[in-house]
Design a protein around this motif. Structure first.
Motif, PDB file in Angstrom:
ATOM      1  N   GLU A  78      11.716 -18.834  13.670  1.00  0.00           N
ATOM      2  CA  GLU A  78      10.745 -19.015  12.589  1.00  0.00           C
ATOM      3  C   GLU A  78      11.133 -20.246  11.776  1.00  0.00           C
ATOM      4  O   GLU A  78      12.241 -20.327  11.237  1.00  0.00           O
ATOM      5  N   LEU A  80      11.122 -22.660   8.606  1.00  0.00           N
ATOM      6  CA  LEU A  80      10.995 -22.492   7.166  1.00  0.00           C
ATOM      7  C   LEU A  80      10.454 -23.763   6.530  1.00  0.00           C
ATOM      8  O   LEU A  80      10.511 -24.848   7.122  1.00  0.00           O
ATOM      9  N   SER A  81       9.954 -23.638   5.318  1.00  0.00           N
ATOM     10  CA  SER A  81       9.345 -24.780   4.636  1.00  0.00           C
ATOM     11  C   SER A  81      10.359 -25.858   4.273  1.00  0.00           C
ATOM     12  O   SER A  81       9.995 -27.013   4.067  1.00  0.00           O
ATOM     13  N   ASN A  82      11.650 -25.502   4.193  1.00  0.00           N
ATOM     14  CA  ASN A  82      12.677 -26.478   3.827  1.00  0.00           C
ATOM     15  C   ASN A  82      13.228 -27.245   5.025  1.00  0.00           C
ATOM     16  O   ASN A  82      14.214 -27.971   4.909  1.00  0.00           O
ATOM     17  N   GLY A  83      12.594 -27.083   6.181  1.00  0.00           N
ATOM     18  CA  GLY A  83      13.027 -27.793   7.373  1.00  0.00           C
ATOM     19  C   GLY A  83      14.041 -27.040   8.212  1.00  0.00           C
ATOM     20  O   GLY A  83      14.348 -27.455   9.332  1.00  0.00           O
ATOM     21  N   SER A  85      15.469 -23.288   9.995  1.00  0.00           N
ATOM     22  CA  SER A  85      14.829 -22.223  10.767  1.00  0.00           C
ATOM     23  C   SER A  85      15.697 -20.972  10.743  1.00  0.00           C
ATOM     24  O   SER A  85      16.881 -21.018  10.409  1.00  0.00           O
TER      25      SER A  85
END
Length: 664
Positions: A78, A80-83, A85
């Motif tokens: 998955e 994540l928005s911060n780059g 996973s």
């Protein structure tokens, strides 16, 4: 108040009855806790919460032991928005739905468990004196609090031990950690050292290790380093992931300074490799026996189990006075292979402490599974405030008196009594509540529950033999031949897999009342009269493999009837006459009612329920079961595939009805 408003809002008598039950139960917990000087040893046994929980990554399953190499699991990444996973391992749970001469079959729920992260948790020291003096275990109400605590030290030790176990479970047989992509490594950062000539400093926490080996000294220096002193990592899909229980740094003004018993050894003089989990456990056990800290060890382990649910942990500041005496004798290293037997000698308390630590170590794979289920730990804690027999419209009357008892304890920062009160309501999760208070997780949990947000995670509930939602209850006999309880109607809609009812309701509180069968969905009418009714009961878990196969995991306890199941009912409470009270707010009841009826009536309302859908609790406000943001905030019980074909079901039902009509 007109008739429409009366349809949902409970009567004053109903409110008084539920309020009195809740108030007297929780007040009783508080009175008993105030009289108790320390924690109960039985409440700190983590293994009490284990039911049919599978072993993490199928550890020690016969099917995997027979293979020369470790199995290749089916993984899911998955982003994540911060780059970064997050890595999950796929699996599937199977649920029985009861027996009946109908089309309802067992239900399969694909699901995931957390396997790896790319950002470890950071830790800091709390400034609110949480468990500054450890309460110890009470004995005949005479035990005094221990002067100081070493909780954070034990937490860092367990963080390493669980992470080392995590790596060892995944290493190929015969591969050394230093040569593998799955490995434990020391980094350059270490805790400082103190000799007998060093002065005490205000910003240092002096830790006496006793007469330990060079390898043990190197390990303690790594796990108590201010910056990251070690790392547990694996490489999957060309990306490196860390243990979900690992820490990065201690964000605090204080730092640890170590001391060894031998005056000639101020630090260590050898190059060591990171120890295995069982060797590290020996170091931890020696430390606990050296400082008589065994009663804190289970709480520290439980605290680490909350790490995958947190971004940052706030731990109690260890007290230097805890290590004021320098013990120069070397205690025996823990023997993992053979636990000590009980003894009647004066040293038997040390034997018992050692045995408890070893038992918890052997059960780590089961604790790790519970720890890695999304919102699993949160749901177990929230379960303390849930009673499956409270209807949605009376939740406010149930919740308000609970926090009338808890809020004064929270305001006074009386964490010992707070932990005891919460533990009395749900004894098998008592140590989890202590752990949540230790790491700071309890603050958000209590705030969510105060506002009526009770998280649900039905796998964690099944794996601990608890009930988190009315959907897990057995069906009730039909109130009449032409009506069905709405709670059972909800269950049948979910089991049938209707598209808008394909997930467990996020509201755990049952809807009140009954529905005319003629006003229900066709699937409900078809299955309502099945012999024995239909329930939702956990059957098994299977690990998904990369080759498309799967391996069934029977879990820790295959016979749940042998498990001691704690209920939320205290039989010693005798309800007095109802005392007059006024609810501060009906918001929680309103929110719960709108939520569960929104789920139940996803396809529309029958005309007979106009008094309900016209009520201000339903027609006003924006919160309902379709609120995706709130669903993600409260719970993520997982979805099942939509498998029913509504048109075919309607056609089959009409054909059956036509045949029955022709025969009359």
């Amino acid at each position: 108040m007109d008739e429409v408003e009366d349809e949902l809002r409970p009567s004053k008598v109903e409110i008084q009855r539920i309020y009195a039950q809740s108030s007297q139960r929780w007040s009783s917990h508080a009175r008993k806790s105030y009289l108790q000087s320390g924690f109960s040893p039985g409440s700190f046994r983590l293994r009490n919460m284990l039911g049919n929980v599978p072993s993490y990554l199928g550890h020690n399953l016969v099917a995997f032991r027979e293979q020369s190499n470790k199995p290749e699991f089916d993984l899911y990444t998955e982003a994540l928005s911060n780059g970064l996973s997050v890595l999950y391992v796929n699996g599937e749970s199977l649920w029985s739905v009861g027996k009946g001469d109908c089309d309802l079959k067992e239900k399969a729920m694909p699901n995931q468990l957390l396997l790896g992260v790319q950002k470890s948790i950071s830790c800091s020291f709390s400034g609110d004196d949480c468990f500054a003096n450890w309460p110890e275990f009470h004995e005949h109400h005479k035990t005094q609090p221990r002067d100081g605590n070493c909780l954070a030290i034990l937490v860092f030790a367990w963080s390493y031990i669980i992470s080392a176990s995590w790596v060892e479970m995944q290493q190929t047989s015969g591969t050394f950690a230093a040569q593998s992509n799955d490995r434990m490594v020391y980094l350059c950062h270490q805790a400082g050292w103190r000799d007998n000539t060093s002065d005490s400093l205000l910003d240092t926490i002096d830790v006496n290790l006793g007469d330990v080996s060079n390898d043990a000294a190197r390990w303690w220096a790594a796990i108590l380093a201010k910056d990251e002193g070690w790392r547990a990592e694996i490489k999957r899909n060309e990306s490196v992931y860390r243990s979900p229980w690992s820490t990065t740094s201690i964000e605090a003004d204080h730092q640890f300074r170590l001391r060894r018993a031998s005056t000639s050894q101020s630090s260590f003089n050898s190059v060591s490799s990171p120890p295995s989990s069982d060797v590290a456990l020996g170091y931890l056990t020696d430390f606990c026996l050296l400082h008589s800290a065994g009663s804190q060890c289970s709480a520290a382990l439980a605290a680490v189990l909350t790490f995958p649910s947190l971004e940052k942990a706030s731990l109690p500041l260890p007290s230097s006075s805890f290590y004021s005496s320098c013990v120069r004798t070397q205690l025996a290293t823990a023997d993992i292979s053979s636990p000590p037997k009980s003894s009647s000698s004066p040293a038997s308390c040390h034997v018992d402490e050692k045995d408890e630590i070893l038992q918890d170590f052997r059960l780590l794979p089961y604790y790790m599974t519970l720890s890695c289920r999304k919102r699993g730990i949160e749901s177990l804690l929230c379960n303390t405030f849930f009673d499956p027999h409270i209807p949605c419209k009376l939740v406010s009357a149930w919740i308000q008196p609970i926090f009338e008892v808890l809020d004064p304890l929270i305001a006074k920062k009386d964490y010992k009594v707070l932990a005891m009160v919460l533990g009395r309501q749900q004894p098998k999760f008592a140590v989890l509540w202590t752990a949540a208070i230790i790491t700071g997780m309890a603050r958000s949990i209590l705030q969510h529950c105060r506002n009526g947000f009770i998280a649900i995670e039905i796998h964690s509930a099944a794996w601990t033999n608890t009930t988190q939602t009315f959907m897990s209850l057995d069906p009730q006999p039909l109130p009449s031949c032409d009506r069905i309880y709405r709670s059972d109607e909800c269950r049948l809609l979910y089991l049938a897999g209707e598209e808008l009812n394909s997930r467990i309701p996020i509201c755990p509180w049952r809807p009140f009342g009954t529905t005319a069968l003629s006003d229900t969905d066709i699937c409900v009418r078809t299955d309502a009269h099945c012999t024995g009714g239909h329930n939702l009961r956990y059957a098994s878990w299977s690990w998904a493999l990369k080759n498309g196969g799967n391996v069934r995991d029977p879990g820790f306890c295959s016979d749940t009837t042998t498990q001691r199941v704690y209920t939320t009912v205290d039989d010693t409470i005798i309800l007095d006459g109802y005392k007059e009270t006024a609810l501060v707010s009906e918001t929680i009841s309103e929110m719960a009612t709108r939520s569960i009826f929104g789920w139940l009536r996803s396809y529309g309302w029958p005309a007979a329920e106009k008094a309900i859908y016209s009520h201000s609790w339903i027609s006003e406000g924006s919160y309902d079961e379709s609120d995706d943001d709130l669903e993600d905030y409260i719970s993520d019980p997982g979805k099942v595939k939509y498998t029913s074909d509504k048109f075919d079901r309607i056609t089959a039902w009409l054909d059956q009805y036509a045949k029955e009509t022709e025969g009359t």
